[in-house]
Design a protein around this motif. Structure first.
Motif, mmCIF file in Angstrom:
data_model
loop_
_atom_site.group_PDB
_atom_site.id
_atom_site.type_symbol
_atom_site.label_atom_id
_atom_site.label_comp_id
_atom_site.label_asym_id
_atom_site.label_seq_id
_atom_site.Cartn_x
_atom_site.Cartn_y
_atom_site.Cartn_z
ATOM 1 N N GLY A 196 0.796 -1.164 0.116
ATOM 2 C CA GLY A 196 0.080 -0.181 0.017
ATOM 3 C C GLY A 196 0.816 1.291 0.093
ATOM 4 O O GLY A 196 2.145 1.148 0.192
ATOM 5 N N SER A 236 -5.516 -10.583 -2.160
ATOM 6 C CA SER A 236 -4.918 -9.737 -2.946
ATOM 7 C C SER A 236 -3.192 -9.985 -2.700
ATOM 8 O O SER A 236 -2.480 -9.175 -3.197
ATOM 9 N N GLN A 241 -0.707 -9.661 -5.693
ATOM 10 C CA GLN A 241 -0.396 -8.498 -6.235
ATOM 11 C C GLN A 241 0.281 -7.404 -5.177
ATOM 12 O O GLN A 241 1.010 -6.585 -5.739
ATOM 13 N N ASP A 242 -0.106 -7.340 -3.898
ATOM 14 C CA ASP A 242 0.482 -6.802 -3.052
ATOM 15 C C ASP A 242 1.949 -6.973 -2.782
ATOM 16 O O ASP A 242 2.799 -6.026 -2.582
ATOM 17 N N ASP A 283 3.576 -5.272 -5.886
ATOM 18 C CA ASP A 283 3.475 -3.717 -5.589
ATOM 19 C C ASP A 283 4.524 -3.224 -4.660
ATOM 20 O O ASP A 283 5.287 -2.405 -4.713
ATOM 21 N N ASN A 310 2.324 2.647 -6.754
ATOM 22 C CA ASN A 310 1.131 2.363 -6.187
ATOM 23 C C ASN A 310 0.570 3.545 -5.627
ATOM 24 O O ASN A 310 -0.232 3.854 -4.592
ATOM 25 N N LYS A 362 -1.633 5.735 -6.400
ATOM 26 C CA LYS A 362 -3.150 5.791 -6.668
ATOM 27 C C LYS A 362 -3.859 4.850 -6.074
ATOM 28 O O LYS A 362 -5.275 4.675 -6.121
ATOM 29 N N LYS A 363 -3.252 3.625 -5.643
ATOM 30 C CA LYS A 363 -3.928 2.313 -5.201
ATOM 31 C C LYS A 363 -4.578 2.759 -4.007
ATOM 32 O O LYS A 363 -4.562 3.410 -3.358
ATOM 33 N N LYS A 364 -5.816 1.840 -4.299
ATOM 34 C CA LYS A 364 -7.020 2.137 -3.493
ATOM 35 C C LYS A 364 -6.630 1.385 -2.028
ATOM 36 O O LYS A 364 -5.948 0.343 -1.997
ATOM 37 N N SER A 385 -6.680 -0.769 1.403
ATOM 38 C CA SER A 385 -7.600 -1.893 1.577
ATOM 39 C C SER A 385 -8.541 -1.633 2.728
ATOM 40 O O SER A 385 -8.507 -0.901 3.400
#
Length: 397
Positions: free
Chosen positions: A14, A49, A52-53, A56, A189, A191-193, A195
């Motif tokens: 994140g 996730s 993918q995490d 990232d 990341n 702009k990553k949403k 969690s």
């Protein structure tokens, strides 16, 4: 001049932990990244996730220019966090596994691993702060400066030893500032949403997840007059204050008879585990949903000992404004609070966390809470006794 440390940062994938690592490197610290894998039962699921995490987090480490290690804590997580999570739900309570995860994994298993790497400090992307008080010699846990993102509630079980080795670099920043920094330095990341939800459940429907681990035990749903108005699928699948998924939205004649209007929403008010009965009421402000006091057990105090009885503030759930309260009694294992204004849907299994201004003092697991109005005779409460005090719990556990 501040000293430089070898700091191991928990990189989750994140933006908050990514900016934390960058800030520490800018300050001259030797920074090492660790990615914690805490769940692997359905790692290839559309809801998980983790893969993918990790990608990232590795990309962030590459941009910042630090080493990163992938560490699997899934066995520790299952033993220390998930097993307790299931025990609490099976007992009819609603636990907060993220609090236990912080105490047992992120600031225990992870901290131990970081120390083996020669770390002097660890850091995470939590919105909180640590301050050393020279007058007392103690480390204090403070709220993050962004009131919308403060996560001290989830960290209230941290000890002096843990806080002494912990850094929260983004605790001094607003979330908007964190996003701005991430964009400016080109983090992949940025702009990553954020969690949401419990880490091992992800975005999947909660009841669908519990179905895999907890056996259904259907029973009656009763209103505050004691009338059976439906069937529940199992008490473990409901929480106090719940409005959706009750399956009784079409019960019009009961609502009209109560004078609240046939369309007034229903809320879970209490769970009788021995009787396998779910009690519901109509209206958000029904007295059964309002509690002027609570009792908590399994207390954990940041200072290592309980604060003196007196006037403080408390949260009984994360997304809640501080509520003025009085700490009536406090010991190493439990405490009792009374509130200036009754609190809504105080839920056994959740945590009551105590504050003195911006300082988080600690908290405990809610065990029982009294309602503002005693149940009518046709709904006999299950009472529990604490010395000479009689408390009618919102859940019998």
């Amino acid at each position: 001049m501040s000293s430089k440390h070898r700091v191991v940062v928990g990189l989750s994938g994140g933006v908050d932990s990514a900016v934390s690592a960058w800030l520490l490197k800018q300050q001259g610290h030797e920074v090492i990244g660790i990615f914690m894998k805490n769940w692997e039962d359905d790692d290839d699921s559309e809801y998980c996730s983790s893969r993918q995490d990790w990608l990232d987090a590795a990309s962030v480490a590459d941009v910042i220019g630090i080493d990163i290690e992938h560490v699997n804590f899934a066995a520790e997580y299952k033993d220390r966090v998930f097993a307790e999570f299931l025990r609490e739900y099976q007992a009819g309570r609603t636990p907060n596994p993220d609090i236990l995860c912080n105490a047992e994994i992120k600031f225990k298993a992870f901290l131990d691993h970081a120390m083996r790497l020669g770390a002097e400090k660890i850091a995470t992307g939590h919105y909180a702060r640590v301050r050393h008080n020279p007058a007392t010699g103690l480390h204090e846990l403070l709220k993050g400066l962004d009131p919308l993102k403060d996560q001290s509630y989830f960290l209230h079980r941290l000890s002096q030893a843990q806080l002494a080795r912990t850094m929260f670099p983004v605790g001094e920043l607003l979330k908007t500032e964190v996003r701005r920094i991430a964009t400016e330095i080109g983090l992949p990341n940025a702009k990553k949403k954020d969690s949401t939800g419990i880490c091992f459940i992800g975005e999947r429907p909660f009841r669908e997840f519990l179905n895999r681990y907890i056996q259904k035990a259907p029973g009656p749903i009763r209103d505050d007059r004691g009338r059976e108005i439906g069937q529940h699928v199992g008490l473990s699948f409901y929480t106090l204050g719940q409005r959706q998924g009750l399956g009784i939205g079409g019960v019009k004649e009961v609502g009209a008879a109560k004078g609240g209007g046939e369309h007034a929403p229903w809320f879970v008010a209490r769970k009788d585990v021995p009787g396998n009965t779910l009690w519901v009421v109509q209206g958000h402000d029904h007295p059964w949903l309002l509690s002027p006091e609570l009792e908590a057990q399994d207390a954990s105090w940041v200072a290592g000992e309980p604060p003196a009885p007196g006037v403080y503030a408390a949260k009984t759930r994360y997304r809640q404004a501080d509520a003025a309260c009085t700490l009536v009694t406090a010991g190493p294992s439990g405490f009792a609070l009374t509130f200036e204004e009754p609190q809504w849907a105080v839920t056994p299994g959740q945590s009551a966390v105590l504050y003195d201004g911006e300082v988080c003092l600690g908290g405990g697991v809610i065990h029982g809470a009294s309602a503002t109005r005693q149940p009518v005779p046709s709904v006999p409460p299950v009472a529990m006794r604490r010395g000479r005090r009689r408390v009618v719990p919102s859940s019998n556990a």
